[in-house]
Design an enzyme around this catalytic site. Structure first.
Site, PDB file in Angstrom:
ATOM      1  N   LYS A   1       3.273  -6.889 -20.632  1.00  0.00           N
ATOM      2  CA  LYS A   1       4.616  -6.337 -21.239  1.00  0.00           C
ATOM      3  C   LYS A   1       4.177  -4.941 -21.400  1.00  0.00           C
ATOM      4  CE  LYS A   1       2.977  -7.139 -26.056  1.00  0.00           C
ATOM      5  NZ  LYS A   1       3.321  -7.371 -27.342  1.00  0.00           N
TER       6      LYS A   1
ATOM      7  N   THR B   1      -7.537 -17.964 -32.502  1.00  0.00           N
ATOM      8  CA  THR B   1      -6.812 -19.213 -32.690  1.00  0.00           C
ATOM      9  C   THR B   1      -7.404 -20.037 -32.412  1.00  0.00           C
ATOM     10  OG1 THR B   1      -5.003 -17.686 -32.116  1.00  0.00           O
ATOM     11  CG2 THR B   1      -4.584 -20.117 -32.056  1.00  0.00           C
TER      12      THR B   1
ATOM     13  N   ALA C   1     -15.298  -7.908 -30.646  1.00  0.00           N
ATOM     14  CA  ALA C   1     -14.641  -6.646 -30.635  1.00  0.00           C
ATOM     15  C   ALA C   1     -13.484  -6.512 -29.559  1.00  0.00           C
ATOM     16  CB  ALA C   1     -15.770  -5.387 -30.301  1.00  0.00           C
ATOM     17  N   GLY C   2     -12.785  -7.613 -29.479  1.00  0.00           N
ATOM     18  CA  GLY C   2     -11.667  -7.500 -28.454  1.00  0.00           C
ATOM     19  C   GLY C   2     -10.444  -6.889 -28.879  1.00  0.00           C
TER      20      GLY C   2
ATOM     21  N   PHE D   1      -1.573 -12.562 -36.422  1.00  0.00           N
ATOM     22  CA  PHE D   1      -0.139 -12.505 -35.681  1.00  0.00           C
ATOM     23  C   PHE D   1       0.339 -11.087 -34.929  1.00  0.00           C
ATOM     24  CE2 PHE D   1       0.190 -15.296 -39.254  1.00  0.00           C
ATOM     25  CZ  PHE D   1       0.767 -16.760 -38.508  1.00  0.00           C
TER      26      PHE D   1
ATOM     27  N   LYS E   1      -0.738 -21.119 -36.736  1.00  0.00           N
ATOM     28  CA  LYS E   1      -0.724 -20.131 -35.659  1.00  0.00           C
ATOM     29  C   LYS E   1      -0.225 -20.500 -34.313  1.00  0.00           C
ATOM     30  CE  LYS E   1      -1.643 -16.849 -33.228  1.00  0.00           C
ATOM     31  NZ  LYS E   1      -2.650 -15.424 -33.283  1.00  0.00           N
ATOM     32  N   LEU E   2      -0.600 -21.934 -33.962  1.00  0.00           N
ATOM     33  CA  LEU E   2      -0.358 -22.546 -32.794  1.00  0.00           C
ATOM     34  C   LEU E   2       1.472 -22.724 -32.819  1.00  0.00           C
ATOM     35  CD1 LEU E   2      -2.897 -25.300 -32.321  1.00  0.00           C
ATOM     36  CD2 LEU E   2      -2.629 -23.130 -31.300  1.00  0.00           C
TER      37      LEU E   2
ATOM     38  N   ASN F   1       3.499 -19.488 -32.413  1.00  0.00           N
ATOM     39  CA  ASN F   1       3.380 -18.983 -30.960  1.00  0.00           C
ATOM     40  C   ASN F   1       4.202 -19.916 -30.134  1.00  0.00           C
ATOM     41  OD1 ASN F   1       2.123 -16.511 -31.093  1.00  0.00           O
ATOM     42  ND2 ASN F   1      -0.002 -17.198 -30.669  1.00  0.00           N
TER      43      ASN F   1
ATOM     44  N   CYS G   1      -2.053 -15.580 -25.366  1.00  0.00           N
ATOM     45  CA  CYS G   1      -1.845 -16.539 -26.471  1.00  0.00           C
ATOM     46  C   CYS G   1      -0.859 -17.575 -26.016  1.00  0.00           C
ATOM     47  CB  CYS G   1      -1.655 -15.932 -27.633  1.00  0.00           C
ATOM     48  SG  CYS G   1      -2.720 -14.954 -28.471  1.00  0.00           S
TER      49      CYS G   1
END
Ligand code: UDX
Ligand code: UDX
Length: 450
Positions: A337, A131, A10-11, A160, A218-219, A222, A274
């Site tokens: 950010k 990921t 649940a993150g 994403f 995915k890798l 990013n 990530c």
């Protein structure tokens, strides 16, 4: 009948993703389970004091929690009741043994797979949200399908979404990616997963691939984004040396439709859970397959990022008469950010540590991330954590703007100037303030790439 869904973890990923899936699939029950009871209590809190800050998230949770979205620590019941199991547990960089500092630590993933197997009494579709390195799905399928009567099909559906815009990214994604085995059972499972998203995402934006393509994409995605940030930051240093202006350069580069304008903002370097982890993972993969030049190539993206934070401190050092000891420096922003309280791998953390090494009296202000900042720097003493920006700036010799919080440009900079020691320096490492206005007030101003 549409199948019920559970997400384990649940993150930052599991919570928002399942909230939106529940909102868009009112006919499915969606469970989110986690071993961390405090986190689950926060998701269930009456006043909606959720464990993560994400614009728009509270509204979605208010709409669906208790209707078809349920948070609990009861993994066993949820696994028994649901045919579709998303796994969004954390996969940090491994800090020990083989691949330390680069590979992914898969122990939580594997432990979760073993739990799913223990509790399952019917066939399940297991979907990787975390990921993971390429070929993890195959390893998980092997663990799950070893000596059992249930059939487990493992899909990869990488997320994403970016923090701070997670809800928008989920509701209106550029694409959804679902990878799965190319046999008959795999194809059926892929269609089950497609159906969840097709409830609101146009079908042509839902891309299906084989499972390894999905994991690698995915890798790679990013890594490409991180590489753009490192590329523009590499140009920023050169701009400072030559008198070019990195924002002007980025604007013109980005106007080329082949390149595009996004992810060309020079700054203190990338942070977040990530980018570093995934690029390191790619480095490890390249090394393991004997592709050393490719590994070095991607590793340089990380080195460039570290260099950017070191450069901030060296420039402060030079600008402040080659000694920082006992000077007060205030970091404006600790989150990696704006619009998030997340501080994982934040450039502010590295800069804070380098400044403390120089015996700076450090003060940190941030509207959402002070609790995390305290926690991250708990091994260091003597740092002030101050929510009010004006108080945080009192007696400071310098302010370093590390996060581009939207309200920073609208602060009363005259008032800030008045409470600081002179000469007063602002190092705007996000290039988000009006430098001419600051100079008029009397500040010395430093920027990135100018
Ligand atoms: C996600 C992905 O999982 C990660 O691979 C990706 O690169 C970044 O985003 P995130 O949602 O940010 O991770 O992680 P986190 O906020 O740490 O949430 C993971 C949750 O899983 C935690 O709440 C943790 O308690 C839970 N967990 C972990 C379990 O429920 N069981 C476990 O065995 C391990
Ligand atoms: C990223 C990816 O964008 C997302 O698709 C993936 O699923 C998870 O990783 P996130 O880490 O939440 O998302 O944030 P992102 O917006 O990508 O920013 C990452 C870092 O790069 C931040 O520290 C940001 O400040 C920095 N950045 C971004 C820049 O310095 N310049 C830019 O132009 C863009």
């Amino acid at each position: 009948m549409n199948k019920n869904i559970v997400c384990i973890g649940a993150g930052y990923i599991g919570g928002p993703t399942m909230a939106v899936i529940a909102k868009m699939n009112p006919d499915r029950k969606v469970y989110v389970v986690d071993i961390n009871a405090d986190r689950i209590n926060a998701w269930n809190s009456e006043d909606f004091n959720l464990p993560i800050y994400e614009p728009g998230l509270v509204d979605v949770v208010k709409e669906v929690r208790g209707k078809n979205l349920f948070f609990s620590t009861d993994i066993e019941s949820a696994v028994k009741e649901c045919d579709i199991i998303f796994v969004g547990v954390n996969t940090p960089t491994k800090m020990f043994g083989r691949g330390a500092g680069r590979a992914s630590d898969l122990q939580y993933w594997e432990a979760t797979a073993r739990e799913i197997k223990k509790f399952a009494t019917t066939d399940k579709i297991v979907i990787e949200k975390s990921t993971l390195p390429v070929r993890t799905a195959a390893a998980m399928a092997a663990i799950l399908n070893d000596s059992t009567t249930c059939q487990f099909t493992v899909l990869s559906n990488p997320e994403f979404l970016a923090e701070g815009t997670a809800i928008n990214d989920l509701i209106d994604p550029d694409r959804v990616l679902i990878g799965g085995p190319q046999d008959a059972a795999g194809k059926i499972a892929i269609e089950e997963a497609v159906a969840i998203y097709a409830a609101w995402v146009p079908r042509e934006k839902i891309l299906t691939t084989n499972v390894w393509s999905a994991e690698l994409t995915k890798l790679a995605a990013n890594a490409f984004l991180a590489q753009r940030v490192s590329s523009i930051n590499a140009i920023a240093g050169l701009c400072e040396a030559t008198g070019a202006d990195v924002d002007e350069v980025a604007k013109v580069i980005g106007a080329d439709s082949r390149i595009g304008p996004k992810f060309l903002k020079a700054g203190p370097g990338f942070g977040g859970s990530c980018f570093k982890k995934d690029v390191l993972n790619l480095v490890y993969l390249c090394e393991s397959f004997g592709l050393q030049a490719a590994a070095d190539y991607w590793d340089q993206v990380i080195k460039m990022n570290d260099f950017q934070q070191e450069r901030i401190v060296s420039r402060l050092f030079t600008e402040m008469f080659n000694t920082l000891a006992n000077k007060k420096i205030t970091l404006f922003g600790f989150a990696f950010k704006a619009d998030t309280g997340d501080t994982r791998e934040t450039p502010s953390g590295k800069v804070a540590r380098l400044l403390v090494d120089e015996h700076v009296r450090l003060s940190i202000t941030d509207p959402k991330a002070l609790a995390n900042a305290r926690n991250d720097l708990s091994d260091l003493s003597g740092i002030d954590y101050v929510e009010d920006e004006y108080k945080a700036a009192e007696d400071a010799d310098a302010i370093v703007v590390m996060t581009d919080w939207r309200h920073y440009p609208t602060l009363d900079w005259k008032r800030i100037f008045e409470v600081m020691r002179k000469p007063a320096l602002v190092f705007d490492a996000r290039n988000c303030l009006d430098a001419a206005m600051l100079k008029d007030i009397g500040f010395k101003v430093l920027n990135i790439g100018k």
